[in-house]
Design a protein around this motif. Structure first.
Motif, mmCIF file in Angstrom:
data_model
loop_
_atom_site.group_PDB
_atom_site.id
_atom_site.type_symbol
_atom_site.label_atom_id
_atom_site.label_comp_id
_atom_site.label_asym_id
_atom_site.label_seq_id
_atom_site.Cartn_x
_atom_site.Cartn_y
_atom_site.Cartn_z
ATOM 1 N N GLY D 179 0.786 -1.218 0.000
ATOM 2 C CA GLY D 179 0.000 0.000 0.000
ATOM 3 C C GLY D 179 0.822 1.273 0.000
ATOM 4 O O GLY D 179 0.271 2.363 -0.099
ATOM 5 N N VAL D 180 2.127 1.128 0.119
ATOM 6 C CA VAL D 180 2.952 2.334 0.072
ATOM 7 C C VAL D 180 3.160 2.708 -1.399
ATOM 8 O O VAL D 180 3.457 1.857 -2.224
ATOM 9 C CB VAL D 180 4.304 2.081 0.768
ATOM 10 N N GLY D 181 2.989 3.970 -1.682
ATOM 11 C CA GLY D 181 3.089 4.427 -3.061
ATOM 12 C C GLY D 181 4.453 4.101 -3.653
ATOM 13 O O GLY D 181 5.464 4.137 -2.950
ATOM 14 N N SER D 182 4.469 3.775 -4.952
ATOM 15 C CA SER D 182 5.714 3.328 -5.555
ATOM 16 C C SER D 182 6.815 4.368 -5.387
ATOM 17 O O SER D 182 7.987 4.024 -5.245
ATOM 18 C CB SER D 182 5.510 2.977 -7.027
ATOM 19 N N GLY D 183 6.438 5.609 -5.361
ATOM 20 C CA GLY D 183 7.438 6.644 -5.211
ATOM 21 C C GLY D 183 8.066 6.677 -3.836
ATOM 22 O O GLY D 183 9.168 7.195 -3.656
ATOM 23 N N ASP D 184 7.374 6.147 -2.869
ATOM 24 C CA ASP D 184 7.882 6.204 -1.498
ATOM 25 C C ASP D 184 8.577 4.935 -1.066
ATOM 26 O O ASP D 184 9.170 4.873 0.005
ATOM 27 C CB ASP D 184 6.734 6.476 -0.529
ATOM 28 N N GLU E 156 -6.725 -0.865 -5.155
ATOM 29 C CA GLU E 156 -5.526 -1.636 -4.816
ATOM 30 C C GLU E 156 -5.785 -3.130 -4.665
ATOM 31 O O GLU E 156 -5.599 -3.723 -3.610
ATOM 32 C CB GLU E 156 -4.879 -1.085 -3.536
ATOM 33 N N LYS E 159 -2.736 -5.566 -3.543
ATOM 34 C CA LYS E 159 -1.998 -5.305 -2.311
ATOM 35 C C LYS E 159 -1.964 -6.551 -1.444
ATOM 36 O O LYS E 159 -2.990 -7.140 -1.139
ATOM 37 C CB LYS E 159 -2.638 -4.154 -1.551
ATOM 38 N N GLN E 187 -1.015 0.697 -6.959
ATOM 39 C CA GLN E 187 0.339 1.222 -6.766
ATOM 40 C C GLN E 187 1.351 0.448 -7.601
ATOM 41 O O GLN E 187 2.419 0.951 -7.927
ATOM 42 C CB GLN E 187 0.741 1.107 -5.281
ATOM 43 N N LEU E 226 4.341 10.689 -9.348
ATOM 44 C CA LEU E 226 4.325 9.546 -8.426
ATOM 45 C C LEU E 226 5.627 9.421 -7.655
ATOM 46 O O LEU E 226 5.755 8.577 -6.765
ATOM 47 C CB LEU E 226 4.063 8.241 -9.181
#
Ligand code: ATP
Ligand code: ATP
Ligand code: MG
Ligand code: MG
Lengths: 378, 368, 291, 251, 235
Positions: D179-184, E156, E159, E187, E226
């Protein structure tokens, strides 16, 4: 002595005309509202009677306030403090015993006269100098029950009641009054919250006593009587109990005729001058007499007497009441000086079927001295 | 949440409130319809003192319900322990021949110890379960206590008629209507004491853990902390504080009856806390005072003549104080979840131009 | 011997009364998580209105009593549905607030009943047979106990059938857990809630009328005074388990009977039983173990 | 001391009802080692973490933490010996602010967390730790936000921050990247790497293979409640059984 | 390309805070439209607002009908299925009960559950709360895919799923998208690449980019919006 208020607003002490303020603290709403109402009606009738319809006492400015304690001792105490603080010299009322005991304490602490109302607890008698009662007490009920037996000596008596202060008090009273006369007393006390009485009724019928004295109050009364009837207790032995207010006349069910009632008062029990005056007054105001109307009536008589003699001075009023004998609705009453017990006649009554409803009928008047309680604290 | 009262102004306001309250017996202020007479009269003072003790009790309940989030139906038991404990001990110790001051102090100390032990005992058992089960266990214990009291157990509790204060063992300054002012100050002192104690508990680290455990118990244990012990501490502290209020009650009223040990009485506390605002310390105080005054004054309203003249549909409900209180309570729960204090907070915040932080209902569903 | 038998039989009769009171409570609590403190008022109101109707139709007659029971059912269902629509519905998933609202309603309505019918118990008249006894092995068992037992069994069967044959139970259990998600599955969860509340109320209404048969009176506090037993039964039986409530009702009543008769400590014994059950088996006798 | 394994699982079994959730799982993790745990959904990874942290008690076998047998110890006792974990579904104190969340964790570590005599201050040590840990996971801008209203990804980060504040010696991370955004992701990987490099023992469940393989020393593969293999990333990825059970057919 | 869902000027407030601000976009009547953005930008909130789970204003037209005033269950009954981001299975109910509850309309296709996730069939009697995270995700997906829908809102979906299942689910969604248009939050950019034809990118509660998927994923916009460096995505 009355309260020192920083900035007295009223009631300057002293000179010619005296002002007496009376706080009547009783149940106007709440579970005992019905008692409060008939007490108040009786009080007003009694006041009218004792003052010959003037509502006034010579040379005294009389002020009477009715205050609602909702049957809650804490509310009653707050009200008592309020009126005592305002300099009232007399408090009256108290339908509930808990209220009466709490208010009696305030009366003693602050030296005001307290005329307790219908509350029946024996503990009110002799509790302190300031407290008097205008009603009967449990010991008088029990003594009345004894008058149903031909001979108390050697008889076997079951006290059937709830395991609470009321029931325990009755057991103690029966033991004190009838046990002393040689009766064998067996208490059968049922937990207060119990709702099923069949097994107890069976137990009583198994014990085959000479007399069953039933001391019961509250919502389960109907169920209890039904159980006694179903287990043939009513048919097989003498069952005595107190006849309460009008609302309860139908509560004893089909077995009503088999029950012997002791009674404090029912409408029509007596026909003396006071009773006629009370009935006339009540009728005029659209009320009906009931169990505790007479307590209000007697209370008003006591108040008027105390004020006439004592003019608002608490000690003088106490002195005036102690030992006083007067004619009231129930007959002759005497305030016993030692403990302020109110010595009064009681009644034997039965219920008869009058076209589908049960109505009380006088059997016999129990003599006041015969049913007098033992002196409190002795 | 605590925006207002934790500010400097808040502290000043609290201080000022205490000073004003302390001075009331010396002032001549009349609030018609609320107090039976001017503020210096014994009638008004005893109503206010009563209200403050109820507020103190509600404040102790707030620790359990508002802070720790535990719905207890047994809190009345500890209040009754205080009132009955003091009453019974004074009676028992009176013939001991000790000087009355010694008896008085000893009775107070023993009552506190009893409350502490009782609180920890009941807490230790009840806290083994949570949620509704916890509520039921506390209810059961309170019910048992109530039954014992009503039965006149050991001839000590006086059954339905209760226990009266053995006045001879109580300092003269606290006896009689003449001294209502002193009793008033005593009640105020108890309220302030309970307030400070609950402030202490809530602000302490322990208090914060209790709040955290309310939010997420497992998370707390995973951090290496035990919710059980902190909850027990709060439960025990609340029990002792309730007993303190109970002792004050005994001194003020000079008598105690089983009414104060019933589950209904605990329900009243619940009503008070919610009326004032769950989670707000001030809510318990304001709720306690408002409730007591309403309770006392609604009875007067009920027997007033203008009610008697109304048609039955209006007269019957309006002449039942409990009906009015009950419905008021329902309305608060439904439309003002923050209670009285919550409303004032929202108003002050609005006035300050800040936005309203109360989540709408839909959202709370999602969160639950 | 005959005493023990009588204690047992009357115990079961009392248990039937407890179950009649507890069934609606347990249904509503088990499915919806609402601990309904107003349940006692449902009982009382149904008792009063049932009596008002039955004495008009035929005081002390069977048709009167049956009409009274029907009225009780309908009144119970209606009041419950209204309570749900007006009060509970707005507080979905806020269980504490729901409990609080019912507490307030309970307080207010009892006061209202006192205002309307007075605070004294009112005697009611019943068909003669109910006041008589039947002899069982030398004991005289009051006949109204049979009526209670029969009604309790009937209610148990009907509610179990309702839960098994309809999907309301499922919808509501899901709805209590996560109402939003149920609506997001396209289900109108509100209607299901109202229906279950109404059914619980109907059970309470019948219980109220039968309680007045048991006591021979109707009074403003009748329902509330039974409520605490219903709570205890519900918890001992296991929250949400109807059969658990049934077993617990009988168990509690029989324990109470014996403890009352022999030691005079019926209510203490129940409290003790509750404490033991909660501590040893917090989920109750038949409760599902939560994960 | 140093060569004593940080964690030992000795033929751990778990049965619930009739179902066998874990069967005879044994392995050791050396102090300072980082082990990835992979396996298909429902293989028993989270259950394993629950058993190590004491949320569940095994029906057989032993768990040793820093050499001590903790099999029957309570959750909080294990945490006190230095075990920290995160949850697969974020588990935070929803009603408290992000700072207060981390503060609780910091106090638990610093001691006196349950003291009635100590008061949290705006500038005490626990507060500083909280601020630092929030900054480390890039949540400083949400310091005063109530945790319950944080978005999904942000809750995950908050959990890591709480973990950092307790300074655990053995760390269990259950799908920290989910669930963490790909950017993070990269930033979070960095945080975990630092955690490991500061000498902590880390076990980490993660389905993001590319992330996992670059981080860990060894990989444990769970399948149907059993330990299928535990080996270096390279060896594990080459194992055809693992391919089949977990990664799917590779072209 | 026609749109099954058009959103114009959508606003959603939560707790007095604007989390979706003046968002407008279309969901094409075929294939997958992806809704992208960093954590906390309002993707999930947008979807919930569409369903009426959050207070909203704006114009939402679905299949020619305004749905912005309908209650959630009515919206869903129009043929919109929702896979929430946090699975939201009913933990106290069994797997079977969870699925039964979700059945809607004419002929729910239970077979698809067995095809996609044979696990769940074996676990039909298990309490959903005791399922593993991934298994719960499977239940959540099954609930939506089982019915005949006109639009899927999927938040999602991959996930917490193991790579093997990610593959399966991606294929299942692909298959579903052939029949049913889909709005997807995801994501995992590989999944986006495999499924989506159009992307909508949110930032701070607003739409900041709309365009073809492949073009977006290959541009440095990925980095800008992103925070992903392009080579990272390729890895
Ligand atoms: N009460 C139970 N009865 C039957 N099976 C159970 C029970 N409780 C748990 N399980 C099963 O135990 C297994 C272990 O689940 P666990 O959560 O450990 O899996 P996981 O490896 O973490 O999976 P994921 O990657 O999906 O999170 C699952 O298959 C689950 O369904
Ligand atoms: N109840 C609430 N109160 C206040 N703000 C909220 C609430 N719920 C969500 N928010 C805020 O709304 C914003 C959008 O949240 P949302 O869950 O829609 O993000 P998202 O794009 O789905 O993020 P993620 O990728 O992490 O799931 C977040 O900043 C969040 O903090
Ligand atoms: Mg898992
Ligand atoms: Mg999201």
């Amino acid at each position: 002595p009355t309260t020192a208020t920083p900035d007295a607003t009223e009631g300057a002490d002293g000179t010619e005309s005296v002002a007496v303020s009376v706080g009547m603290i009783t149940s106007i709403t709440g579970p005992l509202a019905a008692y409060g109402a008939s007490y108040q009606q009786g009080f007003e009738a009694g006041l009218d009677y004792a003052t010959d319809g003037t509502g006034e006492i010579d040379g005294v400015e009389l002020k009477i306030d009715w205050l609602d304690d909702q049957g809650n001792p804490d509310t009653a105490v707050n009200l008592a403090k309020d009126v005592i603080g305002q300099g009232y010299q007399v408090i009256g009322g108290s339908a509930a015993s808990g209220v009466a005991l709490a208010v009696a304490e305030q009366a003693a602490q602050n030296n005001v006269l307290f005329l307790s109302g219908p509350a029946a607890a024996d503990a009110i008698t002799g509790i302190n100098d300031q407290t008097f009662r205008s009603g009967r007490q449990t010991l008088q009920d029990v003594a009345t029950a004894a008058t149903f037996l031909d001979s108390v000596e050697g008889s076997n008596i079951v006290v059937f009641g709830q395991d609470n202060a009321f029931g325990q008090g009755n057991v103690a009273s029966v033991e004190a009054v009838l046990g002393a006369e040689g009766a064998e007393v067996t208490p059968i006390l049922v937990p207060e919250d119990a709702t099923e009485f069949t097994p107890f009724a069976q137990q009583i019928s198994g014990a085959s006593p000479d007399m069953v004295f039933v001391a019961w109050a509250g919502a389960t009364t109907g169920a209890m009587w039904e159980a006694l009837a179903q287990q043939q207790v009513l048919e097989s032995t003498t069952v005595v109990t107190g006849l309460a207010d009008r609302a309860s006349y139908q509560a004893y069910g089909p077995g009503s005729a088999d029950i012997q009632f002791l009674n404090h008062y029912f409408p029509g029990a007596t026909d003396n001058e006071a009773a006629q005056a009370m009935d006339a007054y009540l009728e005029e105001h659209g009320h009906e007499a009931d169990l505790f109307t007479v307590d209000g009536f007697a209370g008003a008589q006591m108040l008027v007497h105390a004020i006439t003699e004592g003019k608002g001075d608490v000690d003088a009023m106490i002195g005036a009441l102690e030992g006083w004998t007067f004619e009231s609705v129930k007959g002759e009453m005497t305030i016993r000086p030692e403990d302020h017990a109110l010595i009064q006649p009681m009644f034997q009554v039965s219920l008869v079927d009058d076209g589908g409803t049960w109505v009380p009928e006088l059997i016999e008047v129990a003599d006041a001295e015969a049913v007098a309680p033992p002196v409190a604290g002795e | 949440m605590r925006t207002f009262f934790s500010s400097v102004w808040g502290k000043l306001a609290v201080g000022a409130a205490i000073v004003v309250a302390a001075l009331l017996p010396l002032l001549n202020i009349t609030i018609p319809g609320v107090l039976p007479g001017p503020t210096y009269t014994p009638g008004a003072l005893s109503v206010m003192a009563y209200a403050m003790l109820i507020a103190a009790l509600a404040l102790s309940y707030h620790l359990i319900f508002g802070v720790a989030g535990m719905l207890s139906f047994g809190h009345a038991m500890f209040f009754a322990a205080g009132a009955y404990g003091l009453g019974i001990l004074l009676k028992l110790l009176a013939p001991s021949g000790m000087p009355s001051e010694a008896v008085f102090l000893l009775a107070i100390v023993i009552t506190l110890v009893i409350a502490l032990v009782l609180g920890n005992l009941v807490g230790a058992l009840a806290l083994r379960v949570t949620g509704i089960s916890f509520a039921m266990v506390t209810l059961a214990f309170a019910q048992a206590a109530n039954v014992m009291i009503r039965r006149n157990t050991g001839g000590l509790t006086g059954g339905e008629e209760g226990v009266t204060l053995t006045v001879s063992m109580v300092p003269d300054a606290l006896v009689g209507v003449v001294n209502t002012r002193n009793l008033y100050w005593m009640a105020l002192a108890i309220l302030v004491l309970v307030y400070l104690a609950s402030l202490w508990v809530e602000r302490s680290r322990l208090g914060h853990v209790v709040v955290a455990a309310r939010e997420n118990e497992l998370r707390v244990t995973v951090l290496g902390l035990r919710p059980y012990h902190v909850r027990l501490f709060v439960f025990g502290a609340a029990a002792v504080l309730a007993a303190v209020a109970g002792m004050g009650f005994m001194l003020l009223q000079s008598s105690a009856t089983p009414r104060i040990s019933t589950a209904d009485f605990t329900l009243t506390l619940l009503v008070i806390v919610v009326l004032g605002g769950v989670g707000y310390r001030w809510g318990a105080i304001v709720g306690g005072i408002v409730y007591t005054i309403l309770d006392q004054r609604l009875a007067a309203l009920a027997s007033s003549s203008w009610i008697a003249d109304l048609p039955a549909v209006l007269r019957i409900p309006l002449s039942e104080p409990l009906f009015i209180l009950g419905m008021l309570f329902v309305l608060v729960v439904m439309f003002a979840p923050g209670g009285i204090v919550g409303i004032t907070h929202r108003l002050t915040r609005r006035a300050g131009g800040k936005r309203d932080a109360k989540a709408p209902e839909v959202l709370q569903d999602v969160e639950a | 011997m005959s005493t023990i038998l009588l204690l047992l039989i009357t115990g079961v009769g009392l248990g039937a009364l407890y179950f009649l009171v507890a069934s609606g409570l347990s249904l509503i609590y088990g499915l919806m998580g609402v601990l309904n403190f107003a349940h006692g008022s449902f009982l009382t109101l149904a008792g009063f209105l049932g009596w008002e109707v039955s004495r008009r139709i035929g005081d002390g007659s069977w048709p009167g009593l049956i009409a009274g029971m029907l009225v009780g059912l309908v009144v119970g269902a209606l009041v419950a549905a209204i309570t749900e629509l007006v009060f509970i519905r707005r507080l979905y998933n806020r269980h504490i607030e729901q409990v609080l609202v019912t507490v307030g309603l309970g307080l207010a309505t009892v006061a209202l009943f006192e205002g309307i019918w007075g605070s004294d118990p009112i005697q009611i008249r019943l068909p003669e047979w109910l006041g008589q006894t039947t002899e069982v092995l030398g004991t005289h068992v009051p006949n109204d106990r049979w009526l209670l037992i029969g009604a309790a069994v009937l209610v148990l069967v009907l509610i179990v059938l309702f839960l098994q044959k309809t999907s309301y139970g499922l919808v509501i259990r899901a709805g209590v857990e996560n109402r939003t998600m149920v609506t997001a599955l396209g289900i109108d969860v509100r209607r299901a809630f109202t229906i279950v509340f109404a059914i619980g109320g109907a059970a309470a209404g019948l219980g109220g009328v039968l309680a007045s048969v048991y006591f021979g009176t109707v009074s403003p506090h009748q329902g509330t005074s039974l409520l605490i037993y219903a709570f205890i039964v519900t918890v001992i039986g296991g929250l949400g388990s109807l059969s658990g409530a049934a077993i617990a009702s009988v168990l509690v009543a029989v324990i109470q009977q014996f403890a009352n008769y022999y030691w005079g400590i019926g209510d203490l014994a129940i409290v003790l039983a509750l404490a033991v059950v909660v501590l040893v088996r917090p989920t109750g006798l038949m409760g599902k173990v939560k994960h | 001391m140093a060569d004593r394994p940080a964690l030992v699982l000795d033929s751990v079994d778990l049965q619930i009802g009739g179902a066998r959730i874990l069967h005879d799982v044994s392995f050791e993790v050396a102090t300072g080692e980082m082990v990835g745990v992979i396996g298909p959904n429902g293989a028993g990874k989270t259950t394993l973490f629950n058993i190590i942290s004491g949320v569940m008690i095994p029906t057989g076998g032993r768990v040793l933490l820093q050499g001590d047998d903790v099999t029957s110890r309570k959750v909080y006792q294990r945490a006190r010996v230095g075990l920290g974990r995160t949850f697969q579904t974020s588990s935070v104190f929803a009603g408290l602010t992000a700072t207060e969340n981390v503060r609780q964790a910091a106090q638990a570590k610093l001691g006196g967390a349950v003291s009635p005599w100590l008061f949290p201050r705006a500038a005490d040590e626990a507060h500083e730790v909280a601020a630092r840990c929030l900054a480390e996971v890039d949540l400083a801008h949400h310091a005063q936000t109530e945790a319950g209203v944080l978005s999904h990804g942000d809750k995950r980060k908050l959990e890591i921050a709480m973990l950092l504040a307790t300074e655990p010696r053995v760390v269990l991370l259950d799908e920290p990247m989910a669930g963490v955004g790909s950017g993070d992701v990269a930033g979070l990987v960095e945080v975990i790497r630092r955690l490991h490099e500061s000498g902590r023992t880390v076990l980490m469940v993660e389905h993001h293979m590319e992330v996992l393989l670059g981080l860990v020393d060894r990989v444990a593969v769970m399948h149907h409640g059993e330990l299928l293999a535990i080996d270096t990333p390279k060896a594990v990825m080459a194992d055809p059984d693992v391919q089949k059970a977990y990664l799917g057919e590779t072209v | 390309m026609t749109a099954i869902l058009t959103v114009r000027g959508l606003h959603a407030r939560i707790a007095g805070q604007q989390v979706v601000e003046d968002v407008s976009f279309d969901v094409a009547a075929t294939g997958v439209t992806a809704l992208l953005g960093r954590n906390g930008v309002g993707k999930s909130s947008t979807i919930k607002a569409l369903l009426g789970l959050y207070e909203r204003t704006g114009e939402i037209t679905f299949d020619g009908e305004r749905i912005d005033r309908l209650m959630t269950h009515r919206v869903v009954q129009r043929g919109i299925a929702y896979v929430p981001e946090d699975r939201e299975v009913f933990g106290q109910l069994t797997v079977e009960e969870n699925l039964r509850l979700a059945e809607r309309g004419g002929a729910p296709n239970r077979a698809i559950v067995g095809d996609l996730f044979p696990e769940l069939i074996q676990r039909a009697k298990q309490q959903a709360g005791t399922l593993s995270g991934g298994q719960q995700q499977m239940v959540s997906l099954s609930r939506a895919l089982m019915n005949d829908n006109k639009l899927l809102l999927v938040d999602e979906p991959t996930k917490g799923l193991a790579p093997l299942i990610v593959g399966t689910v991606t294929k299942a969604l692909e298959a579903a998208a052939e029949r049913t248009p889909m709005l997807l939050v995801e994501q995992n950019l590989q999944v986006v690449r495999a499924l989506a034809h159009t992307v909508i990118v949110l930032s701070g509660g607003r739409v900041v980019h709309t365009g073809p998927a492949a073009e977006f994923l290959d541009s440095d916009l990925v980095h800008r919006h992103l925070g992903v460096s392009t080579d990272q995505e390729a890895a």
